[in-house]
Design a protein around this motif. Structure first.
Motif, short mmCIF file in Angstrom:
data_model
loop_
_atom_site.label_atom_id
_atom_site.label_comp_id
_atom_site.label_asym_id
_atom_site.label_seq_id
_atom_site.Cartn_x
_atom_site.Cartn_y
_atom_site.Cartn_z
N ALA A 194 -1.34 0.16 10.13
CA ALA A 194 -1.93 -1.18 10.05
C ALA A 194 -1.02 -2.11 9.24
CB ALA A 194 -3.31 -1.09 9.40
N ALA A 195 -0.42 -1.57 8.18
CA ALA A 195 0.49 -2.38 7.36
C ALA A 195 1.71 -2.78 8.19
CB ALA A 195 0.92 -1.58 6.13
N GLU A 196 2.23 -1.83 8.94
CA GLU A 196 3.42 -2.10 9.77
C GLU A 196 3.11 -3.17 10.83
OE1 GLU A 196 5.23 1.45 11.41
OE2 GLU A 196 6.22 0.23 12.94
N ARG A 197 1.92 -3.05 11.43
CA ARG A 197 1.52 -4.01 12.45
C ARG A 197 1.50 -5.44 11.86
NH1 ARG A 197 -3.50 -1.64 13.92
NH2 ARG A 197 -2.57 0.28 14.62
N GLY A 252 12.69 -7.25 3.20
CA GLY A 252 11.94 -7.65 4.40
C GLY A 252 10.47 -7.84 4.13
N ALA A 253 9.82 -6.83 3.58
CA ALA A 253 8.39 -6.96 3.29
C ALA A 253 8.04 -6.09 2.08
CB ALA A 253 7.57 -6.54 4.49
N LEU A 254 7.06 -6.55 1.33
CA LEU A 254 6.67 -5.85 0.10
C LEU A 254 5.23 -5.38 0.16
CD1 LEU A 254 7.95 -8.45 -2.55
CD2 LEU A 254 9.27 -6.73 -1.30
N HIS A 255 4.95 -4.39 -0.68
CA HIS A 255 3.57 -3.95 -0.84
C HIS A 255 3.13 -4.21 -2.27
CE1 HIS A 255 0.45 -0.99 -1.99
NE2 HIS A 255 -0.05 -1.35 -0.82
N ILE A 256 1.90 -4.72 -2.41
CA ILE A 256 1.33 -4.92 -3.75
C ILE A 256 0.00 -4.17 -3.81
CG2 ILE A 256 0.36 -6.61 -5.36
CD1 ILE A 256 2.40 -8.62 -4.51
N THR A 257 -0.20 -3.48 -4.93
CA THR A 257 -1.46 -2.76 -5.14
C THR A 257 -2.42 -3.64 -5.94
OG1 THR A 257 -0.47 -0.56 -5.02
CG2 THR A 257 -2.50 -0.77 -6.30
N LEU A 258 -3.63 -3.77 -5.43
CA LEU A 258 -4.68 -4.53 -6.13
C LEU A 258 -5.59 -3.56 -6.88
CD1 LEU A 258 -6.43 -7.10 -6.67
CD2 LEU A 258 -7.61 -6.58 -4.54
N ALA A 309 1.30 3.84 -8.17
CA ALA A 309 1.64 2.78 -7.21
C ALA A 309 3.11 2.39 -7.37
CB ALA A 309 0.75 1.56 -7.42
N GLU A 310 3.54 2.27 -8.61
CA GLU A 310 4.95 1.93 -8.86
C GLU A 310 5.86 3.04 -8.32
OE1 GLU A 310 6.37 1.75 -12.98
OE2 GLU A 310 7.47 -0.05 -12.41
N GLU A 311 5.48 4.27 -8.58
CA GLU A 311 6.29 5.40 -8.08
C GLU A 311 6.31 5.42 -6.55
OE1 GLU A 311 5.44 8.37 -11.88
OE2 GLU A 311 4.47 8.78 -9.96
N GLY A 312 5.18 5.03 -5.94
CA GLY A 312 5.10 5.01 -4.47
C GLY A 312 5.89 3.87 -3.86
N GLY A 313 6.23 2.86 -4.67
CA GLY A 313 7.05 1.76 -4.16
C GLY A 313 6.39 0.40 -4.14
N GLU A 357 3.99 6.00 1.93
CA GLU A 357 3.98 5.94 3.40
C GLU A 357 3.98 4.50 3.90
OE1 GLU A 357 1.03 7.82 6.11
OE2 GLU A 357 1.20 9.46 4.64
N ILE A 358 3.17 3.66 3.25
CA ILE A 358 3.12 2.25 3.64
C ILE A 358 4.46 1.58 3.40
CG2 ILE A 358 2.16 -0.02 3.03
CD1 ILE A 358 -0.53 1.21 2.70
N VAL A 359 5.00 1.79 2.20
CA VAL A 359 6.26 1.13 1.84
C VAL A 359 7.38 1.57 2.78
CG1 VAL A 359 8.00 0.91 0.01
CG2 VAL A 359 5.56 0.77 -0.56
N ARG A 360 7.41 2.86 3.09
CA ARG A 360 8.44 3.38 4.00
C ARG A 360 8.31 2.74 5.38
NH1 ARG A 360 7.55 9.42 5.30
NH2 ARG A 360 6.00 8.36 6.54
N ASN A 361 7.05 2.56 5.82
CA ASN A 361 6.83 1.99 7.16
C ASN A 361 7.15 0.51 7.27
OD1 ASN A 361 5.83 4.42 8.18
ND2 ASN A 361 4.39 3.28 9.48
#
Ligand code: 1GP
Length: 253
Positions: A210-213, A16-22, A40-44, A240-244
């Motif tokens: 904010a990420a979820e929004r 559905g949606a991904l997170h990328i760390t800069l 970051a990889e461990e966090g998802g 937390e972000i990835v889970r949300n």
């Protein structure tokens, strides 16, 4: 289409949606960059982007990319602000044009200067239309971005659609790193409604809510940078972000 692009599209489809760390190599040592990337990889996080608005040292970039690559499996994608931001050690590069720049250098000239090198290094180039909205921070200043107010989504929709017509495969709405307010959901929604392309949103996203929004409004990829520079557990904050955002239903109105 290259391997990294395929991986991103497939993951968006499944999750559905991904997170990328800069990661900005100007703000940390290669060892620290590696540590952040590992967490970051461990966090998802699904990928690591490397770049920064004021980065000029090609050597620093190479060292950071090599260190990150030695610690993670997820792809490392360059996020260039200028011609010095090319590293042969990365997996891919966002081949991007700052669409609302008033300076042709950021629209096409820097790209023309680096295109042959990217080919030589066999870097996967992923075509992306980049639009800086709102305050824009350092990226807006450096890139000579014409100011677009958050109250004018229709202008941003125009740029995004133009990018699609030009064949760009990803659209990035950027508020600027450290922006006080992230891109408003209404703007994300309107852009997503207009384009059938993966939509990346970044700048000023500091927490899971904010990420979820942003995802609920239609974002497919959330990029955060400043979040990892604040100390504490990078892994937990990203988790937390990835889970949300995973599996959040996008309500594009
Ligand atoms: C910058 O959108 C990214 O290009 C990240 O912004 O540092 O505010 O998370 P932040």
């Amino acid at each position: 289409m290259g391997r990294v692009e395929e991986y991103l599209l497939d993951k968006i489809e499944r999750e559905g949606a991904l997170h990328i760390t800069l990661i900005d190599p100007e703000k940390m040592s290669p060892e620290e960059a590696k540590e952040v990337a590992v967490e970051a990889e461990e966090g998802g996080s699904s990928a690591i982007m490397v770049g920064g608005s004021t980065l000029v040292s090609n050597q620093d970039l190479d060292e950071a990319v090599k260190a990150i690559k030695s610690g993670v499996e997820i792809p490392v994608i360059l996020f260039p602000n200028n011609i010095s931001c090319i590293s042969r050690f990365a997996d891919a590069i966002w081949f991007m044009s700052l669409l609302n720049s008033s300076n042709t250098y950021y629209l096409i000239e820097a790209q023309a200067l680096t295109a042959a090198l990217i080919k030589k290094y066999k870097l996967e180039a992923i075509p992306m239309g980049y639009i800086i909205v709102g305050e824009g921070c350092a990226a807006g200043y450096i890139g000579h971005a014409r100011f677009i107010n958050y109250d004018h989504p229709e202008i941003v929709v125009g740029y995004a659609l133009a990018a699609v017509h030009l064949g760009m495969r990803f659209i990035y709405l950027e508020a600027g790193s450290g922006a006080k307010d992230p891109i408003p959901p209404e703007m994300i929604s309107q852009v997503k409604k207009a384009i059938e392309r993966p939509l990346i949103v970044g700048g000023g996203i500091r927490d899971a809510l904010a990420a979820e929004r942003a995802v609920r409004a239609g974002a497919d990829i959330i990029v955060t940078g400043t979040l990892v520079e604040q100390g504490g557990s990078v892994r937990e904050r990203i988790y937390e972000i990835v889970r949300n955002i995973r599996g959040v239903k996008k309500v594009v109105v």
